[in-house]
Design a protein around this motif. Structure first.
Motif, mmCIF file in Angstrom:
data_model
loop_
_atom_site.group_PDB
_atom_site.id
_atom_site.type_symbol
_atom_site.label_atom_id
_atom_site.label_comp_id
_atom_site.label_asym_id
_atom_site.label_seq_id
_atom_site.Cartn_x
_atom_site.Cartn_y
_atom_site.Cartn_z
ATOM 1 N N LEU A 1 2.869 2.001 -0.684
ATOM 2 C CA LEU A 1 1.880 1.498 0.263
ATOM 3 C C LEU A 1 2.424 0.227 0.877
ATOM 4 C CD1 LEU A 1 -0.958 1.446 1.583
ATOM 5 C CD2 LEU A 1 -1.709 0.086 -0.383
ATOM 6 N N SER B 1 -4.363 -4.503 2.926
ATOM 7 C CA SER B 1 -3.855 -4.171 1.584
ATOM 8 C C SER B 1 -4.370 -5.125 0.510
ATOM 9 C CB SER B 1 -2.324 -4.182 1.588
ATOM 10 O OG SER B 1 -1.809 -3.306 2.554
ATOM 11 N N ARG C 1 -6.193 -1.184 -2.209
ATOM 12 C CA ARG C 1 -5.139 -0.713 -3.110
ATOM 13 C C ARG C 1 -5.710 0.173 -4.208
ATOM 14 N NH1 ARG C 1 -3.375 -6.359 -2.977
ATOM 15 N NH2 ARG C 1 -3.790 -6.561 -5.207
ATOM 16 N N CYS D 1 -6.020 3.671 -2.893
ATOM 17 C CA CYS D 1 -4.694 4.258 -2.643
ATOM 18 C C CYS D 1 -3.997 4.632 -3.950
ATOM 19 C CB CYS D 1 -3.834 3.290 -1.838
ATOM 20 S SG CYS D 1 -4.334 3.131 -0.107
ATOM 21 N N ALA E 1 -0.513 6.647 -4.605
ATOM 22 C CA ALA E 1 0.519 5.663 -4.258
ATOM 23 C C ALA E 1 1.292 5.275 -5.525
ATOM 24 C CB ALA E 1 -0.105 4.435 -3.621
ATOM 25 N N ALA F 1 -2.366 5.387 6.093
ATOM 26 C CA ALA F 1 -3.204 5.357 4.891
ATOM 27 C C ALA F 1 -4.540 4.665 5.139
ATOM 28 C CB ALA F 1 -2.467 4.640 3.758
ATOM 29 N N PRO G 1 -6.562 7.416 2.354
ATOM 30 C CA PRO G 1 -5.685 7.241 1.190
ATOM 31 C C PRO G 1 -5.217 8.551 0.584
ATOM 32 C CG PRO G 1 -7.978 6.817 0.599
ATOM 33 C CD PRO G 1 -7.934 6.943 2.095
#
Length: 331
Positions: A16, A23, A28, A31, A36, A231, A235
């Motif tokens: 990512l 982010s 996160r 993801c 990820a 993304a 995601p």
């Protein structure tokens, strides 16, 4: 198996990309849950860390479920970057990453981010000092060059490898291009396939589908792919790419309930991390992306960005899940 230091991150890892105002830990979280392999924080100002600025320090927040994770720093002064790297290391990530790629004017035109591509010897010296400062693996994210006349990415890669970086992510555009035009992966391949390059090379730019990920993996030979804008609001792209690379078959896209559930998780974490008021405010930029493509959704998006309590938004998400099931099924 691709390794950065002692961190094994997969046979063909999907990373990512660090994206400012995107982010953060809540993003996160969704993801990571959706495949990820390695993630980076938003880029963090070296000067902000040294001054103990609240916004910069908060970006150091990382959670065990995210690991392995890299903290990314940027700045134009070697000593400041060295000090910031030490502060980042104290937050106990697995990796310290240097941003040599940000094209935004207020960063690049001050000699930080992609601006340092105009001074490769300084870039090398700064990197060397950071590698000496920390015991963690150091990685770099950069672009091809400042403009078409200054593309020296093979030289950059060799110099950075020589001073000890352990992986390099390359966005296939120049700073001048910003995010326009098409990313040039042939230049990324020149780095990956150069006989003197031994560190993992990750390609970044324009990967927005499983088909393209497979095509670029085979065509350019990179060690992994870094995904950024594709993304945002989606995601699921990480697991979709992994499944396609493994089986050659496309996963069915997320259902409306999947979209609502991930939006809810993102919202819950945002409120938990930043508090209700700020968490709700920062979540507003994501609703359009999570529900992109659903007909006649605009009135609900308007409500989502105007509601001011967590409970009200949760109730509306439940209403959306019920109301749009039939509509979404035929989209």
């Amino acid at each position: 198996m691709v390794k950065i230091g002692n961190n094994e991150i997969g046979e063909f890892p999907l990373l990512l990309a660090p994206m400012e105002d995107v982010s953060d830990p809540p993003f996160r979280a969704v993801c990571k849950e959706n495949g990820a392999d390695l993630m980076y924080t938003e880029f963090i100002s070296a000067e902000g860390l040294i001054r103990d600025a609240e916004k910069s320090v908060q970006k150091l927040d990382i959670y065990d479920y995210e690991r392995p994770i890299g903290i990314q720093i940027f700045g134009d002064k070697i000593e400041s970057m060295r000090e910031a790297a030490a502060i980042a290391e104290a937050a106990q990530p697995e990796i310290v990453d240097i941003n040599y790629g940000c094209p935004v004017k207020k960063v690049a035109c001050k000699g930080a981010g992609a601006g340092i591509l105009l001074d490769i010897p300084k870039m090398q010296k700064m990197t060397e000092e950071i590698v000496k400062q920390v015991s963690l693996p150091v990685t770099v994210k950069t672009r091809l060059g400042w403009d078409d006349s200054t593309i020296k990415i093979v030289e950059v890669a060799k110099r950075l490898q020589d001073v000890g970086i352990q992986a390099l992510s390359i966005h296939g555009r120049t700073r001048q291009q910003m995010y326009k035009g098409v990313a040039d992966w042939t230049k990324i391949a020149e780095v990956k396939n150069h006989p003197d390059i031994h560190i993992p090379i990750f390609g970044n730019g324009d990967i927005d589908s499983p088909e393209k990920a497979l095509e670029y993996k085979n065509k350019y030979g990179v060690d992994g792919i870094m995904i950024g804008r594709a993304a945002i609001g989606y995601p699921w792209i990480f697991n979709e790419i992994k499944h396609y690379l493994k089986t050659g078959e496309k996963l069915e896209g997320p259902s409306l309930t999947d979209r609502v559930n991930v939006t809810r998780k993102h919202l819950d974490f945002s409120v938990e991390w930043k508090g209700e008021r700020q968490g709700i405010f920062e979540m507003r930029r994501h609703y359009t992306n999570y529900f992109r493509g659903i007909p006649n959704f605009k009135p609900y998006r308007t409500q989502l960005v105007n509601l001011e309590t967590h409970a009200e938004i949760v109730d509306l998400l439940e209403e959306i899940n019920e109301k749009f099931q039939e509509v979404y099924a035929v989209v």
